[in-house]
Motif scaffolding. Sequence first.
Motif, short mmCIF file in Angstrom:
data_model
loop_
_atom_site.label_atom_id
_atom_site.label_comp_id
_atom_site.label_asym_id
_atom_site.label_seq_id
_atom_site.Cartn_x
_atom_site.Cartn_y
_atom_site.Cartn_z
N TYR A 1 0.95 -1.33 -0.16
CA TYR A 1 -0.11 0.02 -0.05
C TYR A 1 0.97 1.12 0.00
CZ TYR A 1 -2.75 3.83 1.69
OH TYR A 1 -3.45 4.97 1.95
N ARG B 1 -8.08 8.63 2.69
CA ARG B 1 -8.48 8.21 1.37
C ARG B 1 -9.76 8.74 0.80
NH1 ARG B 1 -3.87 7.35 2.14
NH2 ARG B 1 -3.87 9.32 1.54
N ARG C 1 0.87 3.76 -3.12
CA ARG C 1 0.27 5.04 -2.94
C ARG C 1 1.49 6.11 -3.62
NH1 ARG C 1 -1.78 8.92 -2.79
NH2 ARG C 1 -2.82 10.08 -1.06
#
Length: 497
Positions: free
Chosen positions: A147, A265, A151
């Motif tokens: 992640y 997010r 990202r």
Amino acid sequence: MQRTIEQQGTDQREAGPESTVDIAVTAPPESPVRGAAGALTVGLTALLALIAPACLAQAAGSGDPGPVSRWSLLASQLGYGLQSALVLMAFVLGLLIWQRRAQRHISWLLALMPGWVLMVGLAPLTPWPAAVAVVLAPWLLWCGVHYLMRRLRRRDRRLHRALLAQAVLFPIALLLPFPTARIAGFALWWLGAQLLIAMAWHVWHLWQDMFLPTLEERYPRADFVISCVLIGLGALAVVAAWTLPGSGLAGILAPLSLIGLGLHRVREFSRALSQSELAVLQGELRLQERIAELERHFDQVAEAKLEQVTERERKRIAADLHDDLGAKLLTIVHTSESDRISTLAREALEEMRLSVRGLTGKPVVLLDALGDWRAEVVSRLAQANILAEWKSPAEDIEHTFPARAYVQTTRILRESVSNIIKHSGATHCVISCSAQDGYFSVVIQDNGQGIPLELEGRLDKGHGMASMKARAKQMHGQCLVESGPGWGTVIRLTIPL
């Protein structure tokens, strides 16, 4: 109370497979990586639904453990609440990914949330809590590192393979003749150190992205601060797991970090949605402006084309008049034995030539037009024994007259002279011309008997006054008539140059 909770757990176990199949059916088509993460998330979430009631039952039946461990009980209850919030946040992120496929990297964070809840909730219910942590922790690290890398839109195949190999080797290490607690302690320090390195690497690249050359690529400073705070909570959770393993502080900080990352997010998604709506609105405005511009261009082209066709038709009609009608009138002028017929033919020929001049569209220099008008007006008034006094502009003028304006002005002057000769009984007439402030003016004044009172209300119906005013209006000008019995008539013609 214990039976009620167990009965609820049994009901949820019976309903568990149906809910799992339902989720699998309604899921959209996914890429291989995203599909694996989604399948892992669904499985972890379903397993969490099975163990959550038992966890709550254990917390409810544990009783008062004493003043020393009250903080541990409070921390565990708070941890259960945060774990429930993590499950809800995972559901929200799943909906977000469903609506926006460009946010596929959030699948790793989505898998991390129920994975953490599963590891923390399942470990106390098994005889081997350390073994469960050793099995699940490497996979959670795999999701977390992916992640953080995705990202930043970065990938590393070698790191991916190394993390997969690590996730496979740690469960195998449990088969070695070492105490499980020692393996779990080593896994805690080793995996925690890797996670801290990944977090530091992520923050460092976010810091560099804040100083990119273009504003569109630059990472916002406010988002950087929020990311640092949230990742800092995760780092504190790792440090708390190292230094205070039995306090439950890591079980509070880690869910807070994950929930914050999920909310961040969602916030970014909301902001991107607002920006896209604004971009769509701006695009619609630009499209409307473009359509209006195309319509104006089309109107201009159509008007220019119409003008070209009209001009070509005018020239054709002028050529026909000049070649056919002009030739016949000229023949009548030279061959007619009657002076009256010859005079009428000559006047018709002059009118025809004037019409042809207007149809050809060639502009006329104002000085040349004044010369023509003076010669004609003075000649006609002299033939009627009327003394004509012509006053031209004092200064030299360099203006030009459009062909149609020249023709209309000539006819207005002719009509005025005809009215003076036929109806005024004047012996003197003054014609004054001027050109100033963008306007051309002609004032015709005679000393005749003026217009009778009984005809004063019918000036627009007789004596050609209506045609004179209509011609002036066609040129965006005006023609005024002032008259009274005994003091003559004044005609004022004003037209723009």
